[in-house]
Design an enzyme around this catalytic site. Structure first.
Site, PDB file in Angstrom:
ATOM      1  CG  ASP A 166     -39.563   4.387   1.791  1.00 33.67           C
ATOM      2  OD1 ASP A 166     -38.891   3.183   2.194  1.00 33.67           O
ATOM      3  OD2 ASP A 166     -40.172   4.666   2.232  1.00 33.67           O
ATOM      4  CG  MET A 220     -33.643  13.177   4.906  1.00 32.86           C
ATOM      5  SD  MET A 220     -33.980  14.956   6.199  1.00 32.86           S
ATOM      6  CE  MET A 220     -35.517  14.533   6.882  1.00 32.86           C
ATOM      7  CG  HIS A 270     -41.775   8.829   3.535  1.00 29.56           C
ATOM      8  ND1 HIS A 270     -40.630   9.738   3.025  1.00 29.56           N
ATOM      9  CD2 HIS A 270     -41.916   7.849   2.880  1.00 29.56           C
ATOM     10  CE1 HIS A 270     -40.099   8.130   2.866  1.00 29.56           C
ATOM     11  NE2 HIS A 270     -40.734   7.580   2.885  1.00 29.56           N
ATOM     12  CB  SER A 320     -39.637  12.131   1.633  1.00 32.85           C
ATOM     13  OG  SER A 320     -40.339  11.875   2.765  1.00 32.85           O
ATOM     14  CB  THR A 321     -38.299  16.588   2.300  1.00 33.18           C
ATOM     15  OG1 THR A 321     -37.842  15.113   3.376  1.00 33.18           O
ATOM     16  CG2 THR A 321     -38.077  17.663   2.625  1.00 33.18           C
TER      17      THR A 321
END
Length: 346
Positions: A287, A284, A190, A164-165
């Site tokens: 998930d 972050m 993401h 993600s991030t």
């Protein structure tokens, strides 16, 4: 009482500057220390006000936001969240901003819609609080991937990666250490739907193996890296002896679509877990952590990015805390660890 996060807003639109100020005024942990209508004003205010986090637009007068960001990340690295209009045409600029060192990005709300505005405000708060804790590094110029020698040892396992991030650049670094005859690799990052195609094309141009955005019915095979399409979960199904992609437009899972958890679980239903290498990179939230534990319990080799090399140590930490990780690996060593595990039979 904890010190407030000092934010400097950089945007040429007075309306946007005012909107962001009003949102930040409702966040107890944040203090807006200044605003700037262009990068030259911003440069002076950064020196004077020493902000913790910057919000930055791409399109601005006198100096392009990307040029300013590149200078900033070379000379005074700090957490930057891009607040700009997210369109397919603008995707390369946003991906370049992440390459230059921006922590994250968020789309300006398009319409005078209260629900959309509330969602934007909540998301902005989350990203600013996260950015204040993120690890940023000085930008050292464009990274050119050195071609990896073709592997003479066969691969027996598939690789599945969640991130993600900070993940767009982490994925690039991992894939830079992978040869053209790589094992099948599937990735859920993401990312918005308007970006995933541009992201896959950008990697495909920079790397020797085939990197593609997932399409319905696309085969998972050696030498191919498949990136989940933004706004769709990446699932898989059998077609004869082949495993192919299946795009799922269902509900969000763990607040995300695509979701790492959905991809991990779908793959496990078709491929024995001991034929998989699961990897959790920077991001972050949590998930994919529980699905990763199920993979590890089934016999998958499981790695997570370590804290020191993660922009945000959320998803890797969640997996590690659950006992879903065999080993924490620093990003520069991740490719070698994945390939070695993928070469082990059984």
């Amino acid at each position: 009482m904890a010190e407030k996060i000092k934010v400097l807003i950089v945007d040429d639109s007075a309306l946007i500057r005012q909107m962001l100020k009003e949102i930040f005024s409702t966040i107890d942990e944040v203090e807006v220390v200044g605003t700037a209508a262009d990068p030259y004003i911003a440069r002076d205010k950064i020196k004077r006000l020493n902000p913790d986090v910057l919000t930055l637009d791409v399109e601005m007068p006198r100096m392009n936001g990307l040029q300013f960001l590149g200078n900033l990340m070379r000379l005074r690295p700090m957490p930057v969240v891009m607040v700009s209009t997210l369109t397919e045409a603008g995707a390369p600029e946003t991906l370049e901003a992440l390459e230059l060192g921006a922590v994250d990005f968020i789309a300006k709300p398009k319409a005078q819609d209260q629900a959309e505005f509330q969602q934007f405000a909540a998301s902005l708060k989350e990203k600013i609080l996260m950015a204040a804790k993120a690890r940023v590094r000085a930008y050292s110029g464009e990274k050119k991937a050195a071609p990896q020698p073709v592997s003479k040892i066969p691969y027996h396992k598939w690789v599945c990666i969640g991130s993600s991030t900070g993940g767009t650049e982490a994925i690039r670094e991992v894939l830079s250490g992978v040869p053209v005859n790589c094992p099948p690799i599937v990735i859920t990052q993401h990312i918005p739907g308007v970006f995933s195609s541009s992201f896959a094309m950008r990697l495909n141009r920079a790397l020797p193996m085939e990197v593609v955005e997932a399409e319905e019915g696309m085969e998972v095979r050696p030498g191919r890296v498949i990136i989940a399409r933004g706004d769709y979960h990446l699932r898989f199904r059998k077609e004869g002896t082949r495993v192919v992609c299946q795009l799922d437009d269902g509900e969000r899972v763990n607040r995300h679509k695509p979701s790492v958890e959905v991809m991990f679980d779908s793959l496990q239903q078709l491929v024995p877990a001991n034929k998989l290498v699961s990897v959790m990179l920077t991001g972050m939230g949590r998930d994919g952590a529980e699905a990763m534990k199920r993979l590890k319990d089934g016999g998958a080799a499981s790695f997570a990015q370590d804290e020191a090399s993660s922009v945000v140590w959320g998803m890797p930490k969640a997996a590690y805390d659950l006992g879903a990780v065999d080993e924490l690996i620093s990003l520069p060593n991740m490719a070698a660890s994945i390939l070695k595990a993928a070469q082990q039979n059984g």
